[in-house]
Design an enzyme around this catalytic site. Structure first.
Site, mmCIF file in Angstrom:
data_model
loop_
_atom_site.group_PDB
_atom_site.id
_atom_site.type_symbol
_atom_site.label_atom_id
_atom_site.label_comp_id
_atom_site.label_asym_id
_atom_site.label_seq_id
_atom_site.Cartn_x
_atom_site.Cartn_y
_atom_site.Cartn_z
ATOM 1 N N GLU A 141 0.817 -1.217 0.000
ATOM 2 C CA GLU A 141 0.000 0.000 0.000
ATOM 3 C C GLU A 141 0.851 1.268 0.000
ATOM 4 O O GLU A 141 1.636 1.500 0.924
ATOM 5 C CB GLU A 141 -0.928 0.047 1.209
ATOM 6 C CG GLU A 141 -1.819 1.292 1.183
ATOM 7 C CD GLU A 141 -2.795 1.377 2.338
ATOM 8 O OE1 GLU A 141 -3.751 2.171 2.242
ATOM 9 O OE2 GLU A 141 -2.599 0.667 3.342
ATOM 10 N N GLU A 147 2.753 10.820 5.379
ATOM 11 C CA GLU A 147 2.763 9.658 6.262
ATOM 12 C C GLU A 147 3.924 8.713 5.984
ATOM 13 O O GLU A 147 4.250 7.871 6.819
ATOM 14 C CB GLU A 147 1.434 8.903 6.156
ATOM 15 C CG GLU A 147 0.255 9.698 6.684
ATOM 16 C CD GLU A 147 -1.015 8.870 6.754
ATOM 17 O OE1 GLU A 147 -0.969 7.734 7.263
ATOM 18 O OE2 GLU A 147 -2.065 9.361 6.294
ATOM 19 N N ASP A 173 -5.756 3.087 -1.873
ATOM 20 C CA ASP A 173 -6.595 3.748 -0.874
ATOM 21 C C ASP A 173 -7.028 5.102 -1.427
ATOM 22 O O ASP A 173 -6.181 5.920 -1.808
ATOM 23 C CB ASP A 173 -5.792 3.923 0.423
ATOM 24 C CG ASP A 173 -6.595 4.518 1.566
ATOM 25 O OD1 ASP A 173 -7.207 5.594 1.371
ATOM 26 O OD2 ASP A 173 -6.588 3.938 2.666
ATOM 27 N N THR A 174 -8.337 5.340 -1.484
ATOM 28 C CA THR A 174 -8.834 6.565 -2.118
ATOM 29 C C THR A 174 -8.359 7.834 -1.419
ATOM 30 O O THR A 174 -8.169 8.861 -2.074
ATOM 31 C CB THR A 174 -10.375 6.562 -2.163
ATOM 32 O OG1 THR A 174 -10.894 6.345 -0.839
ATOM 33 C CG2 THR A 174 -10.882 5.471 -3.086
ATOM 34 N N PHE A 175 -8.166 7.782 -0.091
ATOM 35 C CA PHE A 175 -7.687 8.975 0.619
ATOM 36 C C PHE A 175 -6.280 9.346 0.162
ATOM 37 O O PHE A 175 -5.994 10.507 -0.155
ATOM 38 C CB PHE A 175 -7.706 8.733 2.129
ATOM 39 C CG PHE A 175 -7.038 9.828 2.915
ATOM 40 C CD1 PHE A 175 -7.645 11.062 3.075
ATOM 41 C CD2 PHE A 175 -5.788 9.626 3.501
ATOM 42 C CE1 PHE A 175 -7.029 12.083 3.794
ATOM 43 C CE2 PHE A 175 -5.166 10.635 4.228
ATOM 44 C CZ PHE A 175 -5.792 11.867 4.374
ATOM 45 N N HIS A 176 -5.391 8.373 0.101
ATOM 46 C CA HIS A 176 -4.013 8.645 -0.317
ATOM 47 C C HIS A 176 -3.953 8.957 -1.807
ATOM 48 O O HIS A 176 -3.195 9.838 -2.238
ATOM 49 C CB HIS A 176 -3.129 7.443 0.015
ATOM 50 C CG HIS A 176 -3.107 7.103 1.468
ATOM 51 N ND1 HIS A 176 -2.619 7.961 2.425
ATOM 52 C CD2 HIS A 176 -3.528 5.994 2.134
ATOM 53 C CE1 HIS A 176 -2.730 7.398 3.626
ATOM 54 N NE2 HIS A 176 -3.290 6.215 3.474
ATOM 55 N N ARG A 205 -10.862 12.182 4.742
ATOM 56 C CA ARG A 205 -10.751 10.918 5.480
ATOM 57 C C ARG A 205 -12.001 10.570 6.275
ATOM 58 O O ARG A 205 -12.007 9.662 7.100
ATOM 59 C CB ARG A 205 -9.521 10.891 6.386
ATOM 60 C CG ARG A 205 -8.874 9.506 6.393
ATOM 61 C CD ARG A 205 -7.465 9.494 6.924
ATOM 62 N NE ARG A 205 -6.844 8.195 6.670
ATOM 63 C CZ ARG A 205 -5.582 7.895 6.946
ATOM 64 N NH1 ARG A 205 -4.805 8.805 7.503
ATOM 65 N NH2 ARG A 205 -5.090 6.711 6.689
ATOM 66 N N GLU A 234 -11.897 2.444 5.579
ATOM 67 C CA GLU A 234 -10.785 2.846 6.435
ATOM 68 C C GLU A 234 -10.875 4.345 6.744
ATOM 69 O O GLU A 234 -9.871 5.060 6.712
ATOM 70 C CB GLU A 234 -9.450 2.497 5.766
ATOM 71 C CG GLU A 234 -8.364 2.206 6.785
ATOM 72 C CD GLU A 234 -7.058 1.765 6.149
ATOM 73 O OE1 GLU A 234 -6.409 0.890 6.717
ATOM 74 O OE2 GLU A 234 -6.681 2.317 5.104
#
Length: 297
Positions: A141, A147, A173-176, A205, A234
């Site tokens: 990921e 981060e 991951d859609t946020f990242h 988020r 998440e």
């Protein structure tokens, strides 16, 4: 598509989490990657009781858990931790390990880029050998640049996966992706058959549908790519530490003490702009997430 949800941001008894997921119509839990915390037999009984399965686990890369670490002993401990996590997943009948290769929240690399990459490849090859025996897939990921200083984009994750082995893949991951990718739809398409797991949270988020991510487009892109794996919630609900009063509101920024919960986990929650939410707020967010995602199918 099948729907799962993590529990690493909710310090509560596992059965409370599993019961909630069953109540709102989830299929599975992506259990926190802490193999030394859970008794596999007890967890299996809890899952069976509530009709929930284990989709897999997500690595908790804190406190020098890092496959790029310059210190060989730290890398060895990190490799062993991830092997133990794979064995936990195998015991729970899970399918995939979402693996973050480097320590989360570390934005200064352990040396030259080439050295970090080679350490990661060497370590991951050993881990992948165990994953094959456990019949568990590995999805690397990428996280956003705030981060981690290692993997940030899909193409980097695909390249690392290919350097490790043909059967190693990627978790997006859609946020990242919202922060790092030029186009999330293109990233999904380019990852293609290497996409082994998929995490969802909105641009802020919060739960999907409460920010700026085009989730109808995301679901369409997943379908076009032939993705039939887990869609794992998440979200990390932020808390309001100002007088504005938008819920959920947490005024006390001190890190609480919760019996049975490692202090580093609670610190991680607070450091990520969240807090230990009320039962009402957390239940609502879990419910909103699954209802919104299913409305898009």
């Amino acid at each position: 598509m099948r729907f799962s949800m993590h529990n690493w941001m909710r310090p509560e008894p596992l059965e409370s989490t599993v019961e909630r997921l069953a109540r709102y119509g989830y299929d599975a839990i992506e259990i926190m990657g802490e193999p030394y915390k859970y008794d596999v037999k007890e967890v299996r009984q809890i899952l069976k009781k509530h009709g929930i399965v284990c989709s897999g686990s997500v690595s908790i890369m804190l406190q020098d858990r890092d496959l790029t670490h310059a210190d060989k002993n730290q890398r060895e401990e990190s490799v062993q931790y991830l092997i133990d996590t794979l064995k936990m997943i195998e015991g729970l009948g899970g399918e995939v390990l979402c693996l973050v290769p480097a320590e989360v929240s570390r934005v200064v690399p352990h040396g030259a880029a080439e050295d970090c990459w080679q350490r990661a490849v060497e370590s991951l090859k050993r881990i992948a050998d165990v994953a094959r025996k456990c019949k568990v897939k590995i999805g690397l990921e990428p996280l956003n640049r705030f981060e981690t200083c290692f993997l940030n984009r899909h193409d980097q994750a695909v390249a690392l996966a290919e350097a490790v082995g043909d059967d190693v893949g990627v978790t997006l991951d859609t946020f990242h992706m919202n922060i790092e990718e030029d186009c999330p739809f293109d990233a999904i398409k380019a990852t293609g058959a290497k996409l082994f797991d998929f995490h969802v949270a909105d641009s802020n988020r919060r739960p999907p549908g409460q920010g700026q991510v085009d989730f109808p487009g995301i679901i369409k892109a997943l379908k076009s790519a032939g993705y039939d794996g887990w869609v794992t919630s998440e979200f990390v609900n932020p808390v309001d530490r100002t007088p504005v009063g938008r819920r959920p509101t947490v005024w006390n920024t001190e890190i609480p003490e919760i019996p049975g919960t490692p202090p580093e986990q609670l610190k991680f929650i607070v450091d990520h702009g969240s807090g230990v939410l009320t039962q009402e707020d957390y239940d609502l967010a879990v419910k909103q997430t699954i209802e919104y995602l299913k409305s898009l199918l």
